[in-house]
Structure formats: structure tokens, C-alpha cells
Design a protein around this motif. Structure first.
Motif, mmCIF file in Angstrom:
data_model
loop_
_atom_site.group_PDB
_atom_site.id
_atom_site.type_symbol
_atom_site.label_atom_id
_atom_site.label_comp_id
_atom_site.label_asym_id
_atom_site.label_seq_id
_atom_site.Cartn_x
_atom_site.Cartn_y
_atom_site.Cartn_z
ATOM 1 N N ARG A 78 26.249 12.715 -4.854
ATOM 2 C CA ARG A 78 25.389 12.916 -6.024
ATOM 3 C C ARG A 78 24.916 11.584 -6.609
ATOM 4 N N ASP A 79 25.866 10.650 -6.782
ATOM 5 C CA ASP A 79 25.509 9.356 -7.372
ATOM 6 C C ASP A 79 24.592 8.550 -6.456
ATOM 7 N N PHE A 80 24.875 8.586 -5.156
ATOM 8 C CA PHE A 80 24.025 7.840 -4.225
ATOM 9 C C PHE A 80 22.635 8.461 -4.146
ATOM 10 N N ALA A 81 22.558 9.780 -4.205
ATOM 11 C CA ALA A 81 21.245 10.440 -4.228
ATOM 12 C C ALA A 81 20.467 10.027 -5.473
ATOM 13 N N ALA A 82 21.149 9.936 -6.621
ATOM 14 C CA ALA A 82 20.479 9.500 -7.853
ATOM 15 C C ALA A 82 19.996 8.062 -7.722
ATOM 16 N N LEU A 83 20.835 7.192 -7.175
ATOM 17 C CA LEU A 83 20.443 5.795 -6.966
ATOM 18 C C LEU A 83 19.267 5.709 -6.008
ATOM 19 N N LEU A 85 16.991 8.038 -5.233
ATOM 20 C CA LEU A 85 15.753 8.571 -5.816
ATOM 21 C C LEU A 85 15.201 7.659 -6.904
ATOM 22 N N HIS A 86 16.088 6.939 -7.575
ATOM 23 C CA HIS A 86 15.665 6.043 -8.646
ATOM 24 C C HIS A 86 14.979 4.786 -8.113
ATOM 25 N N THR A 87 15.330 4.355 -6.909
ATOM 26 C CA THR A 87 14.822 3.079 -6.380
ATOM 27 C C THR A 87 14.014 3.218 -5.096
ATOM 28 N N LYS A 88 13.940 4.393 -4.541
ATOM 29 C CA LYS A 88 13.287 4.591 -3.243
ATOM 30 C C LYS A 88 11.830 4.161 -3.233
ATOM 31 N N GLU A 89 11.127 4.489 -4.294
ATOM 32 C CA GLU A 89 9.687 4.230 -4.351
ATOM 33 C C GLU A 89 9.349 2.768 -4.093
ATOM 34 N N GLU A 90 10.140 1.864 -4.679
ATOM 35 C CA GLU A 90 9.869 0.438 -4.558
ATOM 36 C C GLU A 90 10.275 -0.114 -3.197
ATOM 37 N N LEU A 91 11.236 0.514 -2.535
ATOM 38 C CA LEU A 91 11.758 -0.031 -1.282
ATOM 39 C C LEU A 91 11.156 0.595 -0.042
ATOM 40 N N VAL A 92 10.370 1.653 -0.188
ATOM 41 C CA VAL A 92 9.904 2.396 0.982
ATOM 42 C C VAL A 92 8.972 1.551 1.860
ATOM 43 N N LEU A 93 8.218 0.637 1.283
ATOM 44 C CA LEU A 93 7.333 -0.213 2.088
ATOM 45 C C LEU A 93 8.062 -1.411 2.677
#
Length: 151
Positions: A78-83, A85-93
Motif C-alpha cells: 500500500r505504501d509503495f503504491a502510494a509513493l 503514484l505520487h512520483t511516477k509522473e515525473e519519473l516516467v520519461l
């Protein structure tokens, strides 16, 4: 209907808030840093608890151990999923392959597999993810820099 119910209904019809609650203060959104730190703090605590239960597994009944490990594993997930989802947008590229593997591990999972092995894989992914966040500046270096004059 009793008298109080009728009075409440007439008050409800008369009041018009126009979509606003005037008595509630405007609460600002939390800072991103605070959210990241709270997620990471919870994540680190759950990982520590998971490994503590593994270390002392000989002292617990099998049912109790399985229950506690499953509970901790779900909390880590749960905590890793929250982390994530919180930061994925910036790291996806920046790390597309790594994000893809992490997303597959988190959201598709390995149903029917051993909880302990799956949690070990999640913990390895968490460690790699923290390194990526640290590289990109989301997590500052927590090592205290001591000036040479104080030594």
C-alpha cells in the motif's frame, strides 16, 4: 413527524450556502515534501516490522506469523503504491523501463506466489525506487555533512 424533525426540515429548506461552507477555514494542501516523508516513514517502518517478524519466526506460531507477515506485506504494498503514484509522473520519461517493471510488480502482482518472496521483490524495487528518487532530487541526502573545523 415530531416537532423537531419538522423544524429541521424547514431550516434545511431555508438555508442556502451556494456550495460553500462559510464556517470552515480554507485549508491549504500539504507540501509534497511532507507527503513523501510521511509515506517513506510508514514504508520504512513496515519494512522493518516485516523483517523483524521474519527474524523471530521461530518464536511465533505459524498462523500468527502468517497473519503478521501478510499484514505487513499488504502495508508495504500500500505504501509503495502510494509513493509510486505520487512520483511516477515525473519519473516516467527518465526511467521508462524501470517504471514499467515496478508498475507490473505493484499492480499485476504474482497471485498465488509466496508472500515472503513477493515482499522481498517489492523491497528490492523499493530500494531501487528510492535510489532513483534520490538521484532526481526528490529525496535530499540525509547524511549529515560535518564541517572539518568541528572535528
Amino acid at each position: 413527524m415530531d416537532q423537531e424533525t419538522t423544524r429541521d426540515q424547514t431550516r434545511g429548506e431555508e438555508e442556502n450556502y451556494a456550495g460553500e461552507y462559510l464556517d470552515l477555514p480554507d485549508i491549504p494542501h500539504p507540501d509534497t515534501d511532507n507527503v513523501l516523508y510521511s509515506i517513506l516513514s510508514s514504508l520504512n517502518q513496515n519494512i522493518a516490522d516485516f523483517y523483524t517478524y521474519l527474524k523471530f519466526k521461530n518464536y511465533l506460531s505459524e498462523d500468527q506469523l502468517n497473519f503478521e507477515l501478510l499484514k505487513r506485506s499488504m502495508s508495504i504494498h500500500r505504501d509503495f503504491a502510494a509513493l509510486f503514484l505520487h512520483t511516477k509522473e515525473e519519473l516516467v520519461l527518465i526511467y521508462p523501463e524501470f517504471i514499467g517493471v515496478t508498475e507490473k510488480l505493484l499492480f499485476k502482482g504474482e497471485v498465488g506466489k509466496d508472500c515472503i518472496k513477493f515482499t522481498h521483490k517489492i523491497c528490492k524495487a523499493i530500494n531501487d525506487y528510492k535510489i532513483a528518487l534520490h538521484r532526481e532530487g526528490y529525496l535530499p541526502d540525509f547524511k549529515r555533512q560535518l564541517p572539518l573545523t568541528e572535528i
